[in-house]
Enzyme design. Structure first.
Site, PDB file in Angstrom:
ATOM      1  N   PRO A   1      -4.001   0.165  19.086  1.00 29.81           N
ATOM      2  CG  PRO A   1      -5.789  -1.249  18.541  1.00 29.81           C
ATOM      3  CD  PRO A   1      -5.214  -0.447  19.654  1.00 29.81           C
TER       4      PRO A   1
ATOM      5  CE1 TYR B   1      -0.886   3.694   9.723  1.00 24.48           C
ATOM      6  CE2 TYR B   1       0.029   2.897   7.650  1.00 24.48           C
ATOM      7  CZ  TYR B   1      -0.921   2.832   8.645  1.00 24.48           C
ATOM      8  OH  TYR B   1      -1.929   1.882   8.568  1.00 24.48           O
TER       9      TYR B   1
ATOM     10  CE  LYS C   1       4.600   3.065  13.550  1.00 25.48           C
ATOM     11  NZ  LYS C   1       4.213   2.516  12.242  1.00 25.48           N
TER      12      LYS C   1
ATOM     13  CG  HIS D   1      -2.144  -0.872   1.008  1.00 23.42           C
ATOM     14  ND1 HIS D   1      -3.375  -0.594   1.542  1.00 23.42           N
ATOM     15  CD2 HIS D   1      -2.296  -2.009   0.288  1.00 23.42           C
ATOM     16  CE1 HIS D   1      -4.231  -1.528   1.160  1.00 23.42           C
ATOM     17  NE2 HIS D   1      -3.608  -2.401   0.409  1.00 23.42           N
TER      18      HIS D   1
ATOM     19  CE1 TYR E   1      -4.911   3.909   9.222  1.00 26.56           C
ATOM     20  CE2 TYR E   1      -5.453   3.638  11.542  1.00 26.56           C
ATOM     21  CZ  TYR E   1      -4.706   3.278  10.441  1.00 26.56           C
ATOM     22  OH  TYR E   1      -3.752   2.294  10.542  1.00 26.56           O
TER      23      TYR E   1
HETATM   24  P1  RFL Z   1       1.669 -12.428  21.382  1.00 29.20           P
HETATM   25  O1  RFL Z   1       1.136 -12.433  20.009  1.00 29.20           O
HETATM   26  O2  RFL Z   1       0.745 -12.066  22.503  1.00 29.20           O
HETATM   27  O3  RFL Z   1       2.286 -13.863  21.653  1.00 29.20           O
HETATM   28  C1  RFL Z   1       2.697 -14.291  22.941  1.00 29.20           C
HETATM   29  C2  RFL Z   1       2.658 -15.812  22.983  1.00 29.20           C
HETATM   30  O4  RFL Z   1       3.126 -16.251  24.257  1.00 29.20           O
HETATM   31  C3  RFL Z   1       2.255 -17.265  24.750  1.00 29.20           C
HETATM   32  N1  RFL Z   1       2.347 -17.278  26.230  1.00 29.20           N
HETATM   33  C4  RFL Z   1       3.041 -18.208  26.916  1.00 29.20           C
HETATM   34  N2  RFL Z   1       3.770 -19.274  26.528  1.00 29.20           N
HETATM   35  C5  RFL Z   1       4.356 -20.032  27.494  1.00 29.20           C
HETATM   36  N3  RFL Z   1       4.224 -19.768  28.833  1.00 29.20           N
HETATM   37  C6  RFL Z   1       3.508 -18.701  29.262  1.00 29.20           C
HETATM   38  N4  RFL Z   1       3.403 -18.429  30.565  1.00 29.20           N
HETATM   39  C7  RFL Z   1       2.882 -17.865  28.295  1.00 29.20           C
HETATM   40  N5  RFL Z   1       2.103 -16.769  28.369  1.00 29.20           N
HETATM   41  C8  RFL Z   1       1.797 -16.425  27.119  1.00 29.20           C
HETATM   42  C9  RFL Z   1       0.897 -16.873  24.227  1.00 29.20           C
HETATM   43  O5  RFL Z   1       0.012 -17.989  24.201  1.00 29.20           O
HETATM   44  C10 RFL Z   1       1.232 -16.348  22.844  1.00 29.20           C
HETATM   45  O6  RFL Z   1       1.191 -17.346  21.857  1.00 29.20           O
HETATM   46  O7  RFL Z   1       2.932 -11.464  21.534  1.00 29.20           O
HETATM   47  P2  RFL Z   1       4.095 -11.095  20.440  1.00 29.20           P
HETATM   48  O8  RFL Z   1       4.635 -12.348  19.814  1.00 29.20           O
HETATM   49  O9  RFL Z   1       5.018 -10.165  21.131  1.00 29.20           O
HETATM   50  O10 RFL Z   1       3.337 -10.344  19.259  1.00 29.20           O
HETATM   51  C11 RFL Z   1       2.750  -9.070  19.487  1.00 29.20           C
HETATM   52  C12 RFL Z   1       1.575  -8.867  18.526  1.00 29.20           C
HETATM   53  O11 RFL Z   1       0.705  -9.978  18.640  1.00 29.20           O
HETATM   54  C13 RFL Z   1       0.827  -7.559  18.820  1.00 29.20           C
HETATM   55  O12 RFL Z   1       1.722  -6.522  19.137  1.00 29.20           O
HETATM   56  C14 RFL Z   1      -0.025  -7.085  17.614  1.00 29.20           C
HETATM   57  O13 RFL Z   1      -1.018  -7.999  17.307  1.00 29.20           O
HETATM   58  C15 RFL Z   1      -0.655  -5.710  17.911  1.00 29.20           C
HETATM   59  N6  RFL Z   1      -1.573  -5.253  16.843  1.00 29.20           N
HETATM   60  C16 RFL Z   1      -1.094  -4.673  15.687  1.00 29.20           C
HETATM   61  N7  RFL Z   1       0.229  -4.524  15.488  1.00 29.20           N
HETATM   62  C17 RFL Z   1       0.721  -4.003  14.311  1.00 29.20           C
HETATM   63  O14 RFL Z   1       1.936  -3.858  14.177  1.00 29.20           O
HETATM   64  N8  RFL Z   1      -0.114  -3.624  13.267  1.00 29.20           N
HETATM   65  C18 RFL Z   1      -1.465  -3.751  13.379  1.00 29.20           C
HETATM   66  O15 RFL Z   1      -2.159  -3.466  12.409  1.00 29.20           O
HETATM   67  C19 RFL Z   1      -2.001  -4.243  14.635  1.00 29.20           C
HETATM   68  N9  RFL Z   1      -3.324  -4.395  14.801  1.00 29.20           N
HETATM   69  C20 RFL Z   1      -2.949  -5.415  17.003  1.00 29.20           C
HETATM   70  C21 RFL Z   1      -3.809  -4.971  15.952  1.00 29.20           C
HETATM   71  C22 RFL Z   1      -3.488  -5.992  18.158  1.00 29.20           C
HETATM   72  C23 RFL Z   1      -4.853  -6.136  18.276  1.00 29.20           C
HETATM   73  N10 RFL Z   1      -5.327  -6.746  19.472  1.00 29.20           N
HETATM   74  C24 RFL Z   1      -6.285  -7.773  19.527  1.00 29.20           C
HETATM   75  C25 RFL Z   1      -4.640  -6.471  20.726  1.00 29.20           C
HETATM   76  C26 RFL Z   1      -5.177  -5.100  16.060  1.00 29.20           C
HETATM   77  C27 RFL Z   1      -5.714  -5.664  17.223  1.00 29.20           C
HETATM   78  C28 RFL Z   1      -7.208  -5.741  17.293  1.00 29.20           C
HETATM   79  C1  PHB Z   2      -5.845  -4.372  10.895  1.00 26.07           C
HETATM   80  O1  PHB Z   2      -5.983  -4.525   9.673  1.00 26.07           O
HETATM   81  O2  PHB Z   2      -6.148  -5.277  11.695  1.00 26.07           O
HETATM   82  C2  PHB Z   2      -5.337  -3.080  11.391  1.00 26.07           C
HETATM   83  C3  PHB Z   2      -4.868  -2.127  10.494  1.00 26.07           C
HETATM   84  C4  PHB Z   2      -4.415  -0.908  10.960  1.00 26.07           C
HETATM   85  C5  PHB Z   2      -4.423  -0.640  12.320  1.00 26.07           C
HETATM   86  C6  PHB Z   2      -4.865  -1.602  13.211  1.00 26.07           C
HETATM   87  C7  PHB Z   2      -5.335  -2.822  12.758  1.00 26.07           C
HETATM   88  O3  PHB Z   2      -3.986   0.580  12.750  1.00 26.07           O
END
Ligand code: RFL
Ligand code: PHB
Length: 394
Positions: A293, A385, A297, A72, A201
């Site tokens: 979110p 971004y 980042k 994008h 957004y």
């Molecule tokens: P995770 O993905 O939480 O993985 C951690 C893993 O550790 C396990 N765990 C354990 N394992 C062993 N022993 C224990 N005691 C444990 N406790 C936990 C868990 O089961 C899990 O599998 O962390 P990680 O790997 O650091 O990854 C981080 C990302 O998942 C997170 O930052 C992103 O998803 C945030 N996020 C976004 N980030 C972006 O860069 N771009 C985006 O567009 C974006 N959109 C989002 C998001 C997060 C969202 N939510 C639901 C919080 C959109 C949403 C809605």
């Molecule tokens: C997503 O596609 O899940 C998404 C995209 C942009 C954001 C957060 C989540 O800032």
């Protein structure tokens, strides 16, 4: 059991670190609390910065991201009905982002892990780091009713916000900075064509909305909801009706609705733990920091921690540069605080919270209007971004 790096958590941080270390011949074992299917069922991030994409390629797992992900060149921001495009590519001198779901990249990393022959233990309980200040730390855990001890040189805490790694650091050796926002994001995934080719957004008096996508046939939409709302309060029909009300008329008319494949509420939180290490234990990704979110980042800041630890450990094992180990936290935090600030700023600019005074609300509208009216302002948004470069580690 013995390995060089014990990794706790098989989310994107743990899996990517494991794969990169493996490529450099550094042995590692991953311990994960839940099943692979459960990890894959979490619908989260969708936007990858160039730095993240480059790391995936370096780890040898970029093929599907490059063929199926969408590059994008821009995103749109709508403030009270006015649509403005941020030309990411033009304003940054060529940088773009890739739309590729966290589920897909996690699947790619899991497949590569199997191919690499490195060990991953899923469904372990009571993982616990020990001896982090000693030469030979270890992790104890249980699986299928048996207790195990995993000896290692270093422990990578990649176990997310609720994991055990951060909690195993003595309280007086870590400082936590936190801000909770009075709202959450309700996300809906559907097999419908996206309303717009690029992300949109939206700041609206009724609350924030985001139109995102996973492909030209799969959409991901979010709306800001009250912090106490439950997913059960939001039928698909109610979600679509509310999203339509927040979109500018031309987009609302084009919106194609359909049954949800997934619906979940994510809290809005800013959080940083300092320092991000305790002796031979390092914290990476959500274990160390959380962003709301809005700036996309979360995953991308996790990637910069992975890059930093991977580079340091490569130099430790390859060149004997053990003095770099203690630099991990300070290098990571420079980039993390910047990501925190951008996410906090975007969240304040684009959300409307009941708690915000009318005056503050006017200030936020005026500020985002100003940024969107000025090329310099748009460039400031674009530059952050697409993501700042990773710091060079010598
Ligand atoms: P995770 O993905 O939480 O993985 C951690 C893993 O550790 C396990 N765990 C354990 N394992 C062993 N022993 C224990 N005691 C444990 N406790 C936990 C868990 O089961 C899990 O599998 O962390 P990680 O790997 O650091 O990854 C981080 C990302 O998942 C997170 O930052 C992103 O998803 C945030 N996020 C976004 N980030 C972006 O860069 N771009 C985006 O567009 C974006 N959109 C989002 C998001 C997060 C969202 N939510 C639901 C919080 C959109 C949403 C809605
Ligand atoms: C997503 O596609 O899940 C998404 C995209 C942009 C954001 C957060 C989540 O800032």
């Amino acid at each position: 059991m013995k390995t060089q790096v014990a990794i706790i958590g098989a989310g994107p941080s743990g899996l990517l670190l494991g794969q990169l270390l493996h490529k450099r011949g550094i042995k590692n074992i991953i311990l994960e609390r839940v099943t692979p299917d459960y990890v894959l069922s979490r619908i989260r991030a969708g936007i990858l910065e160039q730095g993240f994409a480059d790391l995936m390629r370096e780890a040898g797992v970029g093929a599907r991201m490059d063929s199926d992900g969408e590059v994008h060149d821009g995103v749109e921001i709508v403030v009270n009905g006015r649509r403005e495009r941020i030309d990411l590519k033009g304003l940054t001198g060529g940088d773009t982002v890739i739309v590729y779901g966290q589920t897909e990249l996690t699947r790619d990393l899991m497949d590569a892990r199997v191919d690499s022959g490195q060990t991953t233990h899923y469904e372990v309980s009571n993982a616990q780091p020990h001896g982090m200040l000693e030469e030979q730390p270890y992790v104890t855990y249980e699986k299928d009713g048996k207790s195990y001890k995993l000896e290692c040189d270093y422990i990578a805490g990649c176990d997310g916000f609720h994991g055990v790694s951060r909690k195993s650091i003595p309280e007086d050796c870590i400082t936590e900075y936190e801000q909770l926002y009075p709202g959450g994001w309700l996300g809906l995934l559907s097999d419908t064509p996206p309303v717009n080719p690029e992300l949109v957004y939206v700041r609206h008096a009724r609350g924030f909305a985001l139109c995102s996508l996973r492909s030209q046939t799969r959409s991901r939409y979010y709306i800001q909801v009250n912090k106490d709302d439950k997913v059960e309060d939001w039928s698909d029909d109610r979600f679509w009706a509310e999203l339509k009300r927040r979109l500018p008329d031309d987009l609302a008319e084009k919106l194609v609705t359909g049954p949800s494949l997934e619906k979940s509420i994510a809290p809005m939180r800013s959080f940083v733990a300092e320092p991000m290490q305790y002796g031979r234990l390092f914290l990476l990704g959500d274990a160390a920091h959380i962003v709301p979110p809005t700036g996309a980042k979360g995953l991308n800041t996790a990637a910069s921690d992975v890059y930093t630890l991977y580079t340091i450990l490569t130099k430790v094992y390859g060149e004997g540069k053990t003095e770099l180990v203690e630099k991990y936290s300070e290098i990571c935090l420079r980039r993390i605080w910047n990501g925190e600030r951008f996410s906090w700023w975007m969240s304040n600019m684009l959300h409307t919270f009941e708690e915000t005074s009318d005056f503050e609300d006017k200030m936020y509208t005026s500020e985002i209007d100003y940024y969107l009216s000025s090329e310099a302002g748009k460039r400031v948004i674009a530059e952050q971004y697409v993501g700042l470069p990773f710091e060079e580690i010598k």
